[in-house]
Structures are given as structure tokens and as C-alpha cells.
Write an enzyme that holds these catalytic residues in place. Structure first.
Site, mmCIF file in Angstrom:
data_model
loop_
_atom_site.group_PDB
_atom_site.id
_atom_site.type_symbol
_atom_site.label_atom_id
_atom_site.label_comp_id
_atom_site.label_asym_id
_atom_site.label_seq_id
_atom_site.Cartn_x
_atom_site.Cartn_y
_atom_site.Cartn_z
ATOM 1 N N ASP A 13 0.860 -1.193 0.000
ATOM 2 C CA ASP A 13 0.000 0.000 0.000
ATOM 3 C C ASP A 13 0.895 1.241 0.000
ATOM 4 O O ASP A 13 1.818 1.362 0.807
ATOM 5 C CB ASP A 13 -0.882 -0.012 1.263
ATOM 6 C CG ASP A 13 -1.745 1.218 1.375
ATOM 7 O OD1 ASP A 13 -2.828 1.252 0.790
ATOM 8 O OD2 ASP A 13 -1.315 2.174 2.075
ATOM 9 N N MET A 14 0.639 2.148 -0.908
ATOM 10 C CA MET A 14 1.472 3.343 -1.013
ATOM 11 C C MET A 14 1.208 4.283 0.172
ATOM 12 O O MET A 14 0.072 4.400 0.633
ATOM 13 C CB MET A 14 1.156 4.104 -2.311
ATOM 14 C CG MET A 14 1.113 3.237 -3.555
ATOM 15 S SD MET A 14 2.488 2.102 -3.700
ATOM 16 C CE MET A 14 3.800 3.250 -3.949
ATOM 17 N N ARG A 56 -7.170 13.471 8.237
ATOM 18 C CA ARG A 56 -7.958 13.353 7.018
ATOM 19 C C ARG A 56 -9.430 13.735 7.272
ATOM 20 O O ARG A 56 -9.897 13.696 8.405
ATOM 21 C CB ARG A 56 -7.897 11.883 6.595
ATOM 22 C CG ARG A 56 -8.185 11.658 5.167
ATOM 23 C CD ARG A 56 -7.411 10.512 4.606
ATOM 24 N NE ARG A 56 -8.026 9.214 4.876
ATOM 25 C CZ ARG A 56 -7.696 8.118 4.194
ATOM 26 N NH1 ARG A 56 -6.795 8.174 3.262
ATOM 27 N NH2 ARG A 56 -8.257 6.982 4.473
ATOM 28 N N ASP A 111 -4.220 2.560 -4.737
ATOM 29 C CA ASP A 111 -2.818 2.552 -4.278
ATOM 30 C C ASP A 111 -2.413 1.271 -3.557
ATOM 31 O O ASP A 111 -1.446 1.278 -2.797
ATOM 32 C CB ASP A 111 -2.565 3.773 -3.375
ATOM 33 C CG ASP A 111 -3.100 3.610 -1.973
ATOM 34 O OD1 ASP A 111 -4.103 2.885 -1.788
ATOM 35 O OD2 ASP A 111 -2.510 4.193 -1.048
ATOM 36 N N GLU A 112 -3.141 0.186 -3.754
ATOM 37 C CA GLU A 112 -2.709 -1.046 -3.079
ATOM 38 C C GLU A 112 -2.987 -2.296 -3.900
ATOM 39 O O GLU A 112 -3.878 -2.316 -4.738
ATOM 40 C CB GLU A 112 -3.324 -1.154 -1.676
ATOM 41 C CG GLU A 112 -4.819 -1.230 -1.665
ATOM 42 C CD GLU A 112 -5.379 -1.098 -0.251
ATOM 43 O OE1 GLU A 112 -5.294 0.015 0.305
ATOM 44 O OE2 GLU A 112 -5.912 -2.086 0.275
HETATM 45 N N1 DCP Z 1 -8.628 8.654 -0.961
HETATM 46 C C1 DCP Z 1 -9.782 9.262 -1.432
HETATM 47 N N2 DCP Z 1 -10.941 9.168 -0.731
HETATM 48 C C2 DCP Z 1 -10.983 8.492 0.422
HETATM 49 C C3 DCP Z 1 -9.841 7.854 0.903
HETATM 50 C C4 DCP Z 1 -8.655 7.974 0.180
HETATM 51 O O1 DCP Z 1 -9.746 9.885 -2.494
HETATM 52 N N3 DCP Z 1 -12.138 8.426 1.083
HETATM 53 C C5 DCP Z 1 -7.377 8.770 -1.746
HETATM 54 C C6 DCP Z 1 -6.341 9.648 -1.088
HETATM 55 C C7 DCP Z 1 -5.275 8.714 -0.645
HETATM 56 C C8 DCP Z 1 -5.441 7.513 -1.527
HETATM 57 O O2 DCP Z 1 -6.800 7.476 -1.894
HETATM 58 O O3 DCP Z 1 -3.994 9.303 -0.785
HETATM 59 C C9 DCP Z 1 -5.067 6.218 -0.855
HETATM 60 O O4 DCP Z 1 -5.854 6.043 0.309
HETATM 61 P P1 DCP Z 1 -5.277 5.383 1.595
HETATM 62 O O5 DCP Z 1 -6.420 5.066 2.483
HETATM 63 O O6 DCP Z 1 -4.334 4.294 1.256
HETATM 64 O O7 DCP Z 1 -4.490 6.584 2.329
HETATM 65 P P2 DCP Z 1 -3.115 7.244 2.014
HETATM 66 O O8 DCP Z 1 -2.343 6.509 0.995
HETATM 67 O O9 DCP Z 1 -3.304 8.700 1.756
HETATM 68 O O10 DCP Z 1 -2.404 7.162 3.426
HETATM 69 P P3 DCP Z 1 -1.667 5.935 4.085
HETATM 70 O O11 DCP Z 1 -0.241 6.350 4.157
HETATM 71 O O12 DCP Z 1 -2.282 5.831 5.437
HETATM 72 O O13 DCP Z 1 -1.899 4.722 3.270
HETATM 73 CA CA CA Z 2 -2.091 4.199 1.109
HETATM 74 CA CA CA Z 3 -4.796 2.195 0.385
#
Ligand code: DCP
Ligand code: CA
Ligand code: CA
Length: 644
Positions: A13-14, A56, A111-112
């Protein structure tokens, strides 16, 4: 196939993904606290901003209040909604790196991805005589559940990994733990290569099933990976809240907490499988029973591309949709978006969506109520999809609509089905030709550009046809069938029901559309009513019998048509299950079959709305019984034509 207990699964997962994509594009943002917002709502927070208390799903303004030096970037906006295509493309770059090493990859979100690395591990473990020391030195971003403290203290981490690897590789060590250690090496390499090639940092979870890999991934972030061996599960579950498990974040998890009184995963252990099956259903019960013991049989399904392609939009209560014009604008915009992406996906992945899911939420009595409907999808025609979505959602316009989503899914192979998308291009070219030459003016004089294919790919398409449209309704007519029908009935307004009985099923169905349409008009016009009564007196006795049982006959004919589309052979490889009637349909008949449902449903809707209007006396064209007003009420059907 590898026994589910023997598999090694990783979830990659990024980290703060949207933020990393923006930082790569704007290197000046590096090391600065950053959030990515959409309509002023924070979607992604980088780890510098997280350290300063930014979270967030708060507003960008609120985030800025918490951290004045915060950089804020907005997701690009396209047609009034967030355009996430660049983040999607960035996620695909990562997949391209992984697919060079592993063939069993399931892309799980933007991203995963899950990877089944069992065979890679088995190859690697046998390739050299591994020394514990070498493994420990290479697991330099790795945590092991049960051996590492929760904090990110490097010394504790390193000591834990050291102890676990030595225990696993001594004479009494467990084979599966050794495999997990080797998997740790593989995933360290993958993550390093992702950074080298894409400049993105990521985290990973490594275990022996998907549920545990996903759980492990979230335990140490960013730029870290976590191994969850079987020995670590009981201890971890003794304090793990139910909703931390991937599939227990929603309704079922809530029910486990509220009605079974479980707070942590280990609380589920006191219930027998039968208890859980009785409380939920058989499948959910046994899933819960297994998950409580760290067991999950779900395989990583090789899928590099998403399961569905959709476009959605949420609205605050203040911005909720309350009128048909606004609804139409949004439905059109989402449909254009989804069709563009579906077509692109068709070109890239040689597959087509066979289902269309239309979902929306209405706000009622302080709650958001979700509604969803899945229909067969016969083609990527934005106008047709928009009109289907609009006709479904508009029924709820009396309540504020706070979310809309249109998605294509249930993809099927389209390798040998070039006609699917080309159909619409053919239609376009064909209609240009027709309108230039004027040869089909009689066929559809009002709107040559709306004309549909008359010949060609061999599928029967029921399309909206403006020349048969009235103020109140639209009749679906298939032109190709229509041409044949005209050969039999030069005057489609005067089809003899007796002759209809003798036609092949697809012509019968089409003829019935005309008959229904005419009978609707005859309800409205007393003059026609008299004519029709005279006509029905003139038909043979057989015919009057058939009209007295017309509804059951109609059902029978419809079931005949269904049978016509359904193959009775056992060759299921070329068959698809229809989401509407649940029958197995021959692949090449599927589009045809879908169109049957589309036409049938729309016809039903039209008939319903007409009969309710007639019975409630709302109509004006009733021979002057109802007072006429000058103000023309905009009907839902008038929205079906997008160019209006
Ligand atoms: N995203 C979105 N709407 C959401 C949740 C996430 O558009 N309700 C987008 C923004 C994030 C991306 O998807 O950057 C990936 O979501 P993740 O839950 O994996 O969160 P992040 O990658 O940002 O953070 P983490 O480092 O915790 O994985
Ligand atoms: Ca992520
Ligand atoms: Ca993710």
C-alpha cells in the site's frame, strides 16, 4: 493449487499516496507538510503534516488552522468533480513494476495490491543456504508481530527481528515462519524497486492470507513492512478492535459489536460456528468463525485492473440535488465520465462491462438512505445510460439526493467482440451517411442524426427513436427489426394482432411495442377508441380470445423470447449469468439479451406511468375531460433526450 494454509500473501500500500504523487510532480514540496483536498475536504495527509496534528476528512481551512505552514493542493476538477486520473495512472506504474516479478497480483484500490508470492518464496528459499545473519541484515525495514514493540524505535525493531529469525531458522524452527522471513526479503526488494523506478514510498504486510496481510500492513507505516506469523495472531487479536479487520469495518462489524457484545477479535472465539451461522447466515457465520482464528481462504485473484469503473459524486445536505434539471446535469456529467473511462478500458484491456450499477443516496428523516440498481449493460452509449440512470433516480427527486454513482462492472472478455464499442462509431458514421444522402428521411424524418444502425453487426439493438416520441413517452424501436416489420406491416400504426401471433419471437416483441404504444394513444383519444373497438369486432374469434388473456399471453411470449436467448447446452465457458433474470446466456447472445431487458423495463415504466396518469385523470389529452392549462409541465420523459 496451494493449500490456503500454505500460501504467502503480501499487501503493498502506497504511503499518503495522493501527496506523494503531488510531491513527485512538484519537487519543491518535498519534506513540507502537505495535504491534498477535493472541494476543500482533506483526502490525503503526508507524514510531515500528520506529525503536526493534521488529519484526514477535515476541511482545508481547519487543517490550515492547525498547521499554518501547511501546503494545500487540490485534486484537479473536471466537469464539476474531482479528476483522479493522474493518481490512477501513478498506481498503475507501481503495478507495472510488480508484474515483472509476480504473476498473481490483485489490484485492490488506487494505491494497493495483493500479491501471492508463495512460488517466489519457494524458489528463493531453495536457491541458497540462507544464514540468519544475512536475512536479519536485509530485513532492515521489517517488523514482526509479537517480536517488535508498537513504536518505531529502531533498536527494539532490530532486536525483535533478530530474535524471530534466529528462532525460525534453528533446528526446531517452523517452516512457515522461515518462508515468511524469505517473503520479507522479497518484499523489501519490491519496495526498493518501486522507489527506484517510481519514486514512491510504500508499506507492506506479509502473512499467510489476505486478511492478515492487510491488517499487518497498517501496523507500521510509513516506508515499513510488517510480518504477521501465525504465532503473533492470538496476542494481536486479544486487543484488536473488531473494525480493524478489512471486512468488519461496516455493517457486519457493527452487528458483531452491538449484538454479540464483542469488542476485540478474541471475543469472537467464544461463539461456535453454528452460533455465528444462526445469528448471521451460513457464509458470514463461517467466515467470522475462521477470521477469529486467523483463517481466511480467499485467494488472490490475478487482476491488474479494477473490478468496476465508476464515477460518483457526493453532496452536502446544503448542496443536495432537489430538482430534475440539476439531477440531469449531474447524471450527464457522471455518465460522460464513466463512458469515457469504460471506452478507454475497452481499448486497453479488451474487456467490456456487462453490468451497470446506478446508486444514489437520499436524505430522509436525518439519515442518508442508499438505493442501488443493477441493470444489464449492452453498450457504452452515454445518452442511453444517462436516460436509464435518470429514469431510476428521478423517481426519488421528492427527497434531497446527496450522493450519485454510476458504474460499469462484471467485465467480460471482449477479444472477439470488436462490434461492441465500434457499434456506436458505426452508428455515428452511418447516421452521417444517412443524413447526407437523405435516403432514410422517411424512416425518421425528424432527427436523422438520431438514426440508428439499420444493418451491420447482427445484434438487435432497441434504441430510442425520436420519430415515435410523444410529449409523454418514448417508444423503443429497433430499426433493423423495424425494417422487417415494415415489410410485413407497411402501416405500423395498424398492426393486426392476429398476424403478430404468427411472427418469429423478436418480431413479435417489436410489434407489441407498436401495439402497446398505439393502445396507449387509443386510451387517450375517444375517436381512436371507437376505431379500435370496431377493429377488434372485425377480428377472428381466435383473436378475441387472445385479447381476453392478453397479459398471460404476453408473459408467455416474453418467456419464449427469454428461452430464445438462453442456450440449453452445458458449455458454460462461453456463457454469462444475466444479473436481471439470473439465467445463463450464450456470450454472443448477451448483448441481444440485455437489450431485451432494457426494452422490456423501459416499456414497463412507460406503461406504468401512463396507466397511473390515466387512472388519476392527470392527462390533458383525454378528449377534453380535464381542464387544459397553458403551462406545459416538464415531464420526466422530456429529460430523456439530452440535447433538449
Ligand atoms: N482517498 C480518497 N478518498 C478516500 C480515501 C482515500 O480519495 N475516502 C485517496 C487519497 C489517498 C489515496 O486514496 O492518498 C489512498 O488512500 P489510503 O487510504 O491508502 O491513504 P493514504 O495513501 O493517503 O495514506 P496511508 O499512508 O495511510 O496509506
Ligand atoms: Ca495508502
Ligand atoms: Ca490504500
Amino acid at each position: 493449487m496451494v493449500d490456503s494454509e500454505e500460501r504467502i500473501i503480501a499487501l503493498i500500500d502506497m504511503d499518503c499516496f495522493f501527496c506523494q504523487v503531488e510531491t513527485r510532480e512538484h519537487p519543491e514540496l518535498k519534506a513540507k507538510p502537505l495535504v491534498v483536498t477535493q472541494f476543500n475536504l482533506v483526502l490525503a495527509v503526508n507524514y510531515e503534516a500528520k506529525a503536526l496534528g493534521v488529519t484526514r476528512f477535515i476541511s482545508g481551512n481547519k487543517a490550515k488552522e492547525k498547521c499554518p505552514e501547511l501546503e494545500v493542493i487540490s485534486v484537479p476538477i473536471l466537469r464539476g468533480k474531482g479528476d483522479v486520473s493522474k493518481y490512477r495512472a501513478a498506481g498503475q506504474e507501481v503495478i507495472e513494476v510488480l508484474r515483472h516479478h509476480c504473476s498473481i497480483i490483485e489490484r485492490a484500490s488506487v494505491d494497493e495490491a495483493y500479491l501471492d508470492i508463495t512460488s517466489l518464496v519457494e524458489e528463493k528459499i531453495d536457491s541458497v543456504a540462507w544464514s540468519s545473519k544475512e536475512i536479519i541484515s536485509k530485513l532492515n525495514h521489517t517488523f514482526v508481530v509479537g517480536y517488535s514493540a508498537d513504536d518505531n524505535d529502531e533498536e527494539t525493531r532490530n532486536n525483535g527481528v533478530d530474535r524471530w529469525v534466529r528462532e525460525s531458522f534453528d533446528d526446531l524452527g517452523d517452516v512457515q515462519a522461515r518462508k515468511l522471513a524469505i517473503a520479507g526479503l522479497i518484499v523489501e526488494q519490491f519496495r526498493a524497486e518501486i522507489y527506484e523506478k517510481c519514486k514512491f514510498r510504500c508499506s507492506a504486510g506479509i502473512s499467510y492470507n489476505k486478511v492478515l496481510a492487510k491488517l499487518a500492513c497498517g501496523l507500521h507505516k510509513p516506508n515499513k513492512q510488517t510480518i504477521l506469523p501465525a504465532t503473533g495472531v492470538p496476542d494481536l487479536f486479544s486487543s484488536l478492535p473488531i473494525n480493524r479487520i478489512r471486512s468488519l469495518g461496516g455493517k457486519i462489524g457493527k452487528e458483531v459489536v452491538e449484538s454479540l457484545g464483542c469488542n476485540v477479535m478474541a471475543d469472537l472465539l467464544k461463539f461456535s460456528q453454528q452460533d455465528l451461522q444462526k445469528h448471521f447466515d451460513e457464509k458470514t457465520g463461517s467466515k467470522l468463525y475462521n477470521i477469529a482464528r486467523g483463517i481466511d481462504h480467499e485467494q488472490v485473484t490475478p487482476r491488474l485492473i479494477c473490478k468496476s469503473i465508476g464515477a460518483s459524486k457526493n453532496f452536502s445536505i446544503k448542496q443536495a440535488i432537489t430538482d430534475l434539471d440539476t439531477l440531469k446535469q449531474w447524471v450527464d456529467s457522471l455518465t460522460d465520465d464513466v463512458c469515457g473511462r469504460l471506452e478507454q478500458d475497452y481499448e486497453e484491456n479488451h474487456r467490456r462491462a456487462s453490468n451497470l450499477t446506478i446508486s444514489y443516496q437520499c436524505h430522509q428523516a436525518g439519515k442518508n438512505i442508499s438505493q442501488s440498481r443493477t441493470l444489464p449493460l449492452a453498450g457504452y452509449n452515454p445518452e442511453r445510460i444517462a436516460s436509464q440512470a435518470f429514469s431510476i433516480i428521478s423517481k426519488s427527486i421528492d427527497k434531497p439526493i446527496v450522493a450519485l454513482s454510476i458504474a460499469g462492472g462484471k467485465f467480460i472478455d471482449a477479444q472477439n467482440d470488436g462490434s461492441f464499442v465500434n457499434y456506436f462509431k458505426t452508428v455515428q458514421k452511418r447516421s452521417e451517411k444517412i443524413s447526407n444522402s437523405g435516403t432514410d428521411e422517411n424512416f425518421c424524418p425528424d432527427s436523422p442524426s438520431e438514426d440508428r444502425e439499420l444493418e451491420g453487426i447482427g445484434n438487435i439493438y432497441f434504441e430510442e427513436n425520436d420519430c415515435e416520441k410523444t410529449d409523454d413517452s418514448k417508444v423503443l424501436i429497433n430499426n433493423r427489426v423495424n425494417v422487417k416489420l415494415r415489410e410485413i406491416f407497411p402501416d405500423l400504426d395498424n398492426i393486426d394482432p392476429v398476424v403478430v401471433e404468427l411472427l418469429p419471437p423478436e418480431l413479435q416483441e417489436e410489434a407489441r411495442v407498436h401495439l402497446n404504444f398505439r393502445s396507449k394513444l387509443s386510451i387517450m383519444s375517444p375517436e381512436n377508441k371507437i376505431k379500435n373497438e370496431e377493429k377488434s369486432k372485425a377480428v377472428k374469434p381466435k383473436s378475441s380470445k387472445s385479447s381476453s388473456s392478453s397479459s398471460s399471453k404476453c408473459e408467455k411470449n416474453q418467456s419464449n423470447i427469454k428461452k430464445f436467448f438462453v442456450k440449453n447446452s452445458s458449455d458454460s465457458s462461453s456463457m454469462i449469468r444475466c444479473c436481471e433474470c439470473n439465467q445463463m446466456i450464450l456470450n454472443e447472445k448477451y448483448l441481444e439479451h440485455c437489450d431485451y431487458h432494457v426494452a422490456h423495463n423501459l416499456q414497463k415504466d412507460i406503461n406504468q406511468s401512463l396507466s397511473s396518469e390515466v387512472s388519476s385523470g392527470k392527462r390533458n389529452r383525454d378528449g377534453g375531460n380535464t381542464p387544459k392549462t397553458n403551462k406545459k409541465k416538464k415531464s420526466i420523459e422530456s429529460y430523456f433526450s439530452r440535447d433538449k
